[in-house]
Design a protein around this motif. Structure first.
Motif, PDB file in Angstrom:
ATOM      1  N   ARG A 140       4.130   7.704 -13.293  1.00  8.24           N
ATOM      2  CA  ARG A 140       3.539   8.398 -12.140  1.00  8.24           C
ATOM      3  C   ARG A 140       3.613   7.538 -10.880  1.00  8.24           C
ATOM      4  O   ARG A 140       3.840   8.050  -9.780  1.00  8.24           O
ATOM      5  CB  ARG A 140       2.084   8.755 -12.444  1.00  8.24           C
ATOM      6  CG  ARG A 140       1.927   9.890 -13.459  1.00  8.24           C
ATOM      7  CD  ARG A 140       0.460  10.073 -13.830  1.00  8.24           C
ATOM      8  NE  ARG A 140       0.308  11.235 -14.701  1.00  8.24           N
ATOM      9  CZ  ARG A 140      -0.474  12.276 -14.437  1.00  8.24           C
ATOM     10  NH1 ARG A 140      -1.186  12.299 -13.335  1.00  8.24           N
ATOM     11  NH2 ARG A 140      -0.568  13.285 -15.281  1.00  8.24           N
ATOM     12  N   TRP A 141       3.410   6.226 -11.057  1.00  9.48           N
ATOM     13  CA  TRP A 141       3.498   5.320  -9.896  1.00  9.48           C
ATOM     14  C   TRP A 141       4.916   5.307  -9.328  1.00  9.48           C
ATOM     15  O   TRP A 141       5.101   5.353  -8.107  1.00  9.48           O
ATOM     16  CB  TRP A 141       3.076   3.910 -10.317  1.00  9.48           C
ATOM     17  CG  TRP A 141       3.182   2.890  -9.226  1.00  9.48           C
ATOM     18  CD1 TRP A 141       2.376   2.762  -8.122  1.00  9.48           C
ATOM     19  CD2 TRP A 141       4.166   1.851  -9.123  1.00  9.48           C
ATOM     20  NE1 TRP A 141       2.792   1.702  -7.349  1.00  9.48           N
ATOM     21  CE2 TRP A 141       3.892   1.130  -7.940  1.00  9.48           C
ATOM     22  CE3 TRP A 141       5.244   1.458  -9.910  1.00  9.48           C
ATOM     23  CZ2 TRP A 141       4.657   0.037  -7.536  1.00  9.48           C
ATOM     24  CZ3 TRP A 141       6.002   0.382  -9.514  1.00  9.48           C
ATOM     25  CH2 TRP A 141       5.707  -0.318  -8.337  1.00  9.48           C
ATOM     26  N   GLU A 177       5.511   8.441  -7.393  1.00  9.36           N
ATOM     27  CA  GLU A 177       4.789   8.445  -6.114  1.00  9.36           C
ATOM     28  C   GLU A 177       5.478   7.558  -5.090  1.00  9.36           C
ATOM     29  O   GLU A 177       5.620   7.931  -3.924  1.00  9.36           O
ATOM     30  CB  GLU A 177       3.342   7.982  -6.345  1.00  9.36           C
ATOM     31  CG  GLU A 177       2.522   7.823  -5.077  1.00  9.36           C
ATOM     32  CD  GLU A 177       2.319   9.135  -4.352  1.00  9.36           C
ATOM     33  OE1 GLU A 177       2.166   9.094  -3.112  1.00  9.36           O
ATOM     34  OE2 GLU A 177       2.316  10.200  -4.998  1.00  9.36           O
ATOM     35  N   ARG A 178       5.922   6.378  -5.508  1.00  3.25           N
ATOM     36  CA  ARG A 178       6.499   5.406  -4.566  1.00  3.25           C
ATOM     37  C   ARG A 178       7.964   5.694  -4.246  1.00  3.25           C
ATOM     38  O   ARG A 178       8.418   5.447  -3.130  1.00  3.25           O
ATOM     39  CB  ARG A 178       6.374   3.981  -5.125  1.00  3.25           C
ATOM     40  CG  ARG A 178       4.959   3.565  -5.488  1.00  3.25           C
ATOM     41  CD  ARG A 178       3.971   3.763  -4.350  1.00  3.25           C
ATOM     42  NE  ARG A 178       4.268   2.883  -3.229  1.00  3.25           N
ATOM     43  CZ  ARG A 178       3.675   2.945  -2.054  1.00  3.25           C
ATOM     44  NH1 ARG A 178       2.765   3.890  -1.826  1.00  3.25           N
ATOM     45  NH2 ARG A 178       3.980   2.101  -1.096  1.00  3.25           N
ATOM     46  N   ASP A 202      -7.410   3.329  -4.294  1.00  6.34           N
ATOM     47  CA  ASP A 202      -6.782   4.546  -3.769  1.00  6.34           C
ATOM     48  C   ASP A 202      -5.471   4.871  -4.470  1.00  6.34           C
ATOM     49  O   ASP A 202      -5.151   6.052  -4.681  1.00  6.34           O
ATOM     50  CB  ASP A 202      -6.548   4.405  -2.262  1.00  6.34           C
ATOM     51  CG  ASP A 202      -7.853   4.328  -1.482  1.00  6.34           C
ATOM     52  OD1 ASP A 202      -8.865   4.859  -1.976  1.00  6.34           O
ATOM     53  OD2 ASP A 202      -7.863   3.733  -0.383  1.00  6.34           O
ATOM     54  N   MET A 203      -4.691   3.859  -4.828  1.00  6.68           N
ATOM     55  CA  MET A 203      -3.415   4.123  -5.490  1.00  6.68           C
ATOM     56  C   MET A 203      -3.636   4.714  -6.879  1.00  6.68           C
ATOM     57  O   MET A 203      -2.921   5.628  -7.290  1.00  6.68           O
ATOM     58  CB  MET A 203      -2.582   2.839  -5.576  1.00  6.68           C
ATOM     59  CG  MET A 203      -1.221   3.028  -6.254  1.00  6.68           C
ATOM     60  SD  MET A 203      -0.232   4.383  -5.565  1.00  6.68           S
ATOM     61  CE  MET A 203       0.062   3.767  -3.892  1.00  6.68           C
ATOM     62  N   ALA A 230      -6.122   6.566  -7.768  1.00  2.00           N
ATOM     63  CA  ALA A 230      -6.511   7.961  -7.536  1.00  2.00           C
ATOM     64  C   ALA A 230      -5.295   8.813  -7.185  1.00  2.00           C
ATOM     65  O   ALA A 230      -5.175   9.959  -7.634  1.00  2.00           O
ATOM     66  CB  ALA A 230      -7.544   8.032  -6.414  1.00  2.00           C
ATOM     67  N   THR A 231      -4.380   8.251  -6.421  1.00  3.65           N
ATOM     68  CA  THR A 231      -3.191   8.996  -5.999  1.00  3.65           C
ATOM     69  C   THR A 231      -2.293   9.329  -7.181  1.00  3.65           C
ATOM     70  O   THR A 231      -1.813  10.460  -7.324  1.00  3.65           O
ATOM     71  CB  THR A 231      -2.397   8.201  -4.955  1.00  3.65           C
ATOM     72  OG1 THR A 231      -3.220   7.991  -3.797  1.00  3.65           O
ATOM     73  CG2 THR A 231      -1.139   8.953  -4.541  1.00  3.65           C
ATOM     74  N   ILE A 232      -2.071   8.361  -8.064  1.00  3.60           N
ATOM     75  CA  ILE A 232      -1.155   8.630  -9.180  1.00  3.60           C
ATOM     76  C   ILE A 232      -1.796   9.561 -10.203  1.00  3.60           C
ATOM     77  O   ILE A 232      -1.095  10.282 -10.914  1.00  3.60           O
ATOM     78  CB  ILE A 232      -0.670   7.333  -9.848  1.00  3.60           C
ATOM     79  CG1 ILE A 232      -1.831   6.597 -10.522  1.00  3.60           C
ATOM     80  CG2 ILE A 232       0.039   6.432  -8.865  1.00  3.60           C
ATOM     81  CD1 ILE A 232      -1.379   5.524 -11.466  1.00  3.60           C
ATOM     82  N   ARG A 238      -3.393  12.140  -9.414  1.00  2.00           N
ATOM     83  CA  ARG A 238      -3.156  13.480  -8.876  1.00  2.00           C
ATOM     84  C   ARG A 238      -1.688  13.868  -8.914  1.00  2.00           C
ATOM     85  O   ARG A 238      -1.338  15.028  -8.678  1.00  2.00           O
ATOM     86  CB  ARG A 238      -3.665  13.561  -7.432  1.00  2.00           C
ATOM     87  CG  ARG A 238      -5.176  13.434  -7.299  1.00  2.00           C
ATOM     88  CD  ARG A 238      -5.612  13.808  -5.895  1.00  2.00           C
ATOM     89  NE  ARG A 238      -5.058  12.915  -4.904  1.00  2.00           N
ATOM     90  CZ  ARG A 238      -5.697  11.845  -4.425  1.00  2.00           C
ATOM     91  NH1 ARG A 238      -6.921  11.558  -4.861  1.00  2.00           N
ATOM     92  NH2 ARG A 238      -5.138  11.067  -3.516  1.00  2.00           N
ATOM     93  N   ASN A 239      -0.805  12.915  -9.215  1.00  2.00           N
ATOM     94  CA  ASN A 239       0.634  13.174  -9.199  1.00  2.00           C
ATOM     95  C   ASN A 239       1.026  14.035 -10.388  1.00  2.00           C
ATOM     96  O   ASN A 239       0.842  13.654 -11.535  1.00  2.00           O
ATOM     97  CB  ASN A 239       1.401  11.846  -9.233  1.00  2.00           C
ATOM     98  CG  ASN A 239       2.905  12.051  -9.286  1.00  2.00           C
ATOM     99  OD1 ASN A 239       3.398  13.140  -8.988  1.00  2.00           O
ATOM    100  ND2 ASN A 239       3.620  11.019  -9.662  1.00  2.00           N
TER     101      ASN A 239
END
Length: 308
Positions: free
Chosen positions: A217-218, A221-222, A293-294, A296-298, A300-301
């Protein structure tokens, strides 16, 4: 110094702490936070040992909460709180209180823990084993600014991760994510050296590995590319492959503490990429207590090819 208290209260524990502190000449002002560990008897020793090692970097008060429910409700008609207090050399760089909650008092652990928290300092809660699906809504979790779980301890890690996606609250984090810090550092450095655009990605790991899912997921996202989840023999994550126009960027760690980094047009090199002990993971989490925050972001990915 070690103090044993049987059938006690939070007030008596605080009084014993003050007396013990005076006896050994240890002030409380040097401690920077309270770490609450919710565990069982089987996992308590290893969790406390990890916390003791982490306290060398972060002087803290450690509260170990062990809930002991009787097999039969009538076995212990009266609730009871037992405590073991360790101060000074017996508690490394802080104070340790092991709380054993018997009977009905185990259902009100937050009322026992609240008077024992250090005033005006952050509270971190760690579940080394089974953890609630919504840590922030747990009565003990509601006392903490940072809540640490571990997907590796879940019976079904990927299903538990799916539930944590829905319940995530700022301050939640997981040691499966913390374990990825060396992988993320190595991959970021490799991409800086390669200086090229990634067109495909794949993560190889043992089946149902939660860290592999978080790493995939990371990368999505990146890098904004779909990432394949490939099953290998393990242990844990064994390789990451990033496709580019010039060739593959590969980080392989089939076993042991060493990995091999391969970049297009360059000779392969060996890197240290060992599996870190729990004490290092906890120490890393205690270095920053703000929301991740990262992470949390992944969570949601949902763009990848994983099970979500």
């Amino acid at each position: 110094m070690k103090i044993d208290l049987t059938d006690t209260t939070s007030s008596k524990i605080n009084s014993a702490l003050v007396k013990g502190r005076r006896a050994v000449g240890t002030p409380a002002v040097g401690m920077v936070l309270t770490l609450v560990i919710v565990t069982d008897e089987q996992s308590a020793y290893d969790a406390l040992r990890a916390a003791d090692d982490a306290s060398r970097e972060h002087p803290l008060r450690t509260l170990v909460v062990i809930k002991r429910h009787p097999r039969k409700r009538r076995a212990w008609p009266n609730s009871r709180l037992d405590a073991v207090i360790r101060i000074g050399a017996d508690a490394c760089s802080g104070e340790t209180i092991v709380l054993r909650l018997h009977g009905e008092v185990s259902d009100h652990a937050d009322s026992v823990v609240l008077p024992l928290l250090l005033p005006d300092t952050p509270v971190v809660l760690w579940w080394p084993g089974d953890a609630p699906l919504d840590p922030a809504k747990d009565p003990l979790g509601a006392l903490a600014q940072r809540r640490i779980t571990d997907l590796y301890a879940a019976e079904n890690p990927l299903q538990t991760l799916k539930a944590r996606v829905r319940s995530h609250t700022p301050g939640d984090t997981d040691l499966a994510w913390t374990r990825l810090t060396p992988w993320r550092s190595v991959l970021a450095a490799a991409l800086d050296q390669a200086g090229t655009t990634v067109t495909s990605a794949a993560v190889e790991a043992e089946a149902d590995n939660p860290a592999a899912e978080l790493l995939a997921r990371w990368l999505e996202e990146r890098l904004r590319v779909r990432t394949q989840r490939l099953v290998s023999c393990g242990p844990v994550i064994t390789a990451v492959r990033l496709g580019t126009a010039e060739g593959e960027i590969v980080v392989e760690r089939p076993e042991g503490p060493l990995a091999t980094l391969s970049l297009p047009g360059q000779p392969s090199r060996t890197l240290a990429l060992q599996v870190r002990p729990t004490s290092e993971l906890i120490a890393e989490e205690l270095r920053q207590l703000d929301a991740d925050d990262m992470y949390a972001t992944i969570l949601r990915n949902r763009t990848g090819e994983g099970p979500y």
